[in-house]
Motif scaffolding. Structure first.
Motif, PDB file in Angstrom:
ATOM      1  N   GLN A 157      70.319  24.630 -73.299  1.00 52.69           N
ATOM      2  CA  GLN A 157      71.151  25.075 -74.414  1.00 52.69           C
ATOM      3  C   GLN A 157      72.334  24.149 -74.638  1.00 52.69           C
ATOM      4  O   GLN A 157      72.727  23.881 -75.783  1.00 52.69           O
ATOM      5  N   GLU A 158      72.907  23.619 -73.551  1.00 50.99           N
ATOM      6  CA  GLU A 158      73.992  22.638 -73.694  1.00 50.99           C
ATOM      7  C   GLU A 158      73.516  21.398 -74.435  1.00 50.99           C
ATOM      8  O   GLU A 158      74.232  20.848 -75.284  1.00 50.99           O
ATOM      9  N   ILE A 159      72.309  20.948 -74.114  1.00 50.97           N
ATOM     10  CA  ILE A 159      71.762  19.784 -74.803  1.00 50.97           C
ATOM     11  C   ILE A 159      71.590  20.088 -76.287  1.00 50.97           C
ATOM     12  O   ILE A 159      71.948  19.284 -77.152  1.00 50.97           O
ATOM     13  N   ILE A 160      71.058  21.262 -76.595  1.00 49.14           N
ATOM     14  CA  ILE A 160      70.897  21.665 -77.987  1.00 49.14           C
ATOM     15  C   ILE A 160      72.248  21.734 -78.692  1.00 49.14           C
ATOM     16  O   ILE A 160      72.417  21.220 -79.809  1.00 49.14           O
ATOM     17  N   ASP A 161      73.220  22.355 -78.048  1.00 45.29           N
ATOM     18  CA  ASP A 161      74.535  22.544 -78.678  1.00 45.29           C
ATOM     19  C   ASP A 161      75.267  21.236 -78.912  1.00 45.29           C
ATOM     20  O   ASP A 161      76.120  21.141 -79.814  1.00 45.29           O
ATOM     21  N   ASN A 162      74.989  20.218 -78.090  1.00 38.78           N
ATOM     22  CA  ASN A 162      75.673  18.933 -78.223  1.00 38.78           C
ATOM     23  C   ASN A 162      74.911  17.938 -79.081  1.00 38.78           C
ATOM     24  O   ASN A 162      75.329  16.787 -79.221  1.00 38.78           O
ATOM     25  N   THR A 197      69.910   9.932 -71.752  1.00 38.63           N
ATOM     26  CA  THR A 197      69.914   8.910 -70.711  1.00 38.63           C
ATOM     27  C   THR A 197      70.928   9.273 -69.641  1.00 38.63           C
ATOM     28  O   THR A 197      71.716  10.202 -69.791  1.00 38.63           O
ATOM     29  N   GLY A 198      70.921   8.526 -68.550  1.00 36.51           N
ATOM     30  CA  GLY A 198      71.869   8.812 -67.485  1.00 36.51           C
ATOM     31  C   GLY A 198      71.530   8.060 -66.221  1.00 36.51           C
ATOM     32  O   GLY A 198      70.830   7.045 -66.241  1.00 36.51           O
ATOM     33  N   THR A 199      72.009   8.577 -65.108  1.00 33.85           N
ATOM     34  CA  THR A 199      71.790   7.945 -63.810  1.00 33.85           C
ATOM     35  C   THR A 199      71.307   8.990 -62.816  1.00 33.85           C
ATOM     36  O   THR A 199      71.558  10.183 -62.977  1.00 33.85           O
ATOM     37  N   VAL A 222      78.171  13.301 -72.888  1.00 32.38           N
ATOM     38  CA  VAL A 222      77.973  14.606 -72.261  1.00 32.38           C
ATOM     39  C   VAL A 222      77.754  14.384 -70.778  1.00 32.38           C
ATOM     40  O   VAL A 222      77.525  13.271 -70.328  1.00 32.38           O
ATOM     41  N   THR A 223      77.829  15.453 -70.018  1.00 33.54           N
ATOM     42  CA  THR A 223      77.500  15.376 -68.597  1.00 33.54           C
ATOM     43  C   THR A 223      76.694  16.617 -68.237  1.00 33.54           C
ATOM     44  O   THR A 223      77.205  17.733 -68.319  1.00 33.54           O
ATOM     45  N   PHE A 224      75.421  16.424 -67.860  1.00 37.67           N
ATOM     46  CA  PHE A 224      74.556  17.519 -67.463  1.00 37.67           C
ATOM     47  C   PHE A 224      74.018  17.238 -66.066  1.00 37.67           C
ATOM     48  O   PHE A 224      73.789  16.090 -65.703  1.00 37.67           O
ATOM     49  N   ILE A 225      73.812  18.262 -65.301  1.00 36.54           N
ATOM     50  CA  ILE A 225      73.162  18.145 -64.004  1.00 36.54           C
ATOM     51  C   ILE A 225      71.890  18.981 -64.061  1.00 36.54           C
ATOM     52  O   ILE A 225      71.922  20.163 -64.385  1.00 36.54           O
ATOM     53  N   ILE A 226      70.745  18.362 -63.745  1.00 29.39           N
ATOM     54  CA  ILE A 226      69.454  19.002 -63.993  1.00 29.39           C
ATOM     55  C   ILE A 226      68.656  19.276 -62.735  1.00 29.39           C
ATOM     56  O   ILE A 226      67.498  19.670 -62.824  1.00 29.39           O
ATOM     57  N   ASN A 274      71.001  15.181 -55.959  1.00 30.01           N
ATOM     58  CA  ASN A 274      71.978  16.019 -56.659  1.00 30.01           C
ATOM     59  C   ASN A 274      72.763  15.271 -57.729  1.00 30.01           C
ATOM     60  O   ASN A 274      73.550  15.874 -58.440  1.00 30.01           O
ATOM     61  N   LYS A 275      72.582  13.976 -57.832  1.00 30.95           N
ATOM     62  CA  LYS A 275      73.459  13.164 -58.677  1.00 30.95           C
ATOM     63  C   LYS A 275      72.783  12.690 -59.955  1.00 30.95           C
ATOM     64  O   LYS A 275      73.054  11.604 -60.439  1.00 30.95           O
ATOM     65  N   HIS A 276      71.908  13.523 -60.503  1.00 31.06           N
ATOM     66  CA  HIS A 276      71.343  13.212 -61.813  1.00 31.06           C
ATOM     67  C   HIS A 276      72.365  13.631 -62.869  1.00 31.06           C
ATOM     68  O   HIS A 276      72.450  14.796 -63.241  1.00 31.06           O
ATOM     69  N   HIS A 277      73.131  12.683 -63.334  1.00 33.90           N
ATOM     70  CA  HIS A 277      74.154  12.958 -64.337  1.00 33.90           C
ATOM     71  C   HIS A 277      73.711  12.350 -65.659  1.00 33.90           C
ATOM     72  O   HIS A 277      73.561  11.132 -65.775  1.00 33.90           O
ATOM     73  N   LEU A 278      73.479  13.191 -66.645  1.00 35.35           N
ATOM     74  CA  LEU A 278      73.022  12.750 -67.950  1.00 35.35           C
ATOM     75  C   LEU A 278      74.235  12.584 -68.854  1.00 35.35           C
ATOM     76  O   LEU A 278      75.021  13.519 -69.014  1.00 35.35           O
ATOM     77  N   LYS A 279      74.369  11.409 -69.428  1.00 32.91           N
ATOM     78  CA  LYS A 279      75.660  11.068 -70.016  1.00 32.91           C
ATOM     79  C   LYS A 279      75.687  10.986 -71.539  1.00 32.91           C
ATOM     80  O   LYS A 279      76.755  10.934 -72.115  1.00 32.91           O
ATOM     81  N   LEU A 280      74.532  10.904 -72.201  1.00 34.62           N
ATOM     82  CA  LEU A 280      74.571  10.885 -73.650  1.00 34.62           C
ATOM     83  C   LEU A 280      73.216  11.300 -74.192  1.00 34.62           C
ATOM     84  O   LEU A 280      72.218  11.263 -73.487  1.00 34.62           O
TER      85      LEU A 280
END
Length: 209
Positions: free
Chosen positions: A121-126, A57-59, A135-139, A40-46
């Motif tokens: 869409q969040e990735i596109i918008d940012n 990228t992210g963790t 950014v912070t996304f959970i995938i 659950n902790k896939h946090h994409l940060k930039l």
């Protein structure tokens, strides 16, 4: 920047390259779902633009064939690089993982046309060309707990085309892309799919119901 119009100049002396055309009639069928679990902790940060795609990228961590892997980055290809019985998907997302000793595994999501995905869409918008954007996304919701698809050994699909890369190609991801989202990728990036490579005797495992 990788030039997809000059693929013949991408030199390689190896013969286990990716992507491939997956001929389902010549696979080893395994009647179970793929052993891939994303935590659950896939946090994409930039995200950033390398001229051919968005790279995020992210963790995060995943269990792939009962081995622990660390998330490194994800990026996009339109149309898909892998083919299944000669057919492409409109979009392919590559989730790149590595073990603590550097073994690479790329989890490919074969994205179908459908409702607009909110995270996509969040990735596109940012996205801002030539900028890194916090950014912070959970995938995790992109992937079913019961994923089906293919497993084989191949390579990176861009230079240096290094081999020894494990591939998990998921054919039932939960993420879909809308017509407008696909049009956005086509507007902002040139087509970035490497040509399918010869199988050269490799085994492809097909995990299915």
């Amino acid at each position: 920047m990788t030039d997809y119009h000059q693929q013949a100049d991408w030199t390689t002396v190896n013969d286990h390259q990716s992507p491939i055309n997956i001929d389902t009639a010549n696979t080893v069928v395994i009647n179970q779902y793929l052993p891939f679990t994303m935590n659950n902790k896939h946090h994409l940060k930039l995200d950033r633009d390398d001229g051919t795609t968005i790279q995020v990228t992210g963790t995060g961590h995943a269990s792939i064939f009962n081995r622990p892997f660390h998330f490194a980055q994800l990026h996009f290809h339109w149309t898909s690089e892998h083919l299944i019985d000669g057919a492409t998907a409109p979009l392919e997302i590559h989730l790149v993982y590595h073990t603590s000793i550097g073994q690479l595994c790329v989890v490919s999501l074969m994205v179908k046309l459908g409702p607009a995905d909110e995270t996509l869409q969040e990735i596109i918008d940012n996205f801002h060309p030539d900028q890194e954007t916090p950014v912070t996304f959970i995938i995790k919701h992109w992937v079913s707990e019961k994923s089906y698809g293919f497993h084989y050994l191949g390579s990176l699909t861009t230079p240096p085309l290094s081999e020894g890369v494990e591939w998990v190609v998921i054919t039932n991801p939960l993420v879909t892309a809308s017509v407008a989202q696909l049009a956005w990728f086509k507007k902002h990036f040139p087509r970035n799919d490497r040509d399918a490579q010869d199988l050269n005797g490799r085994t492809i495992e097909w995990y299915q119901e």
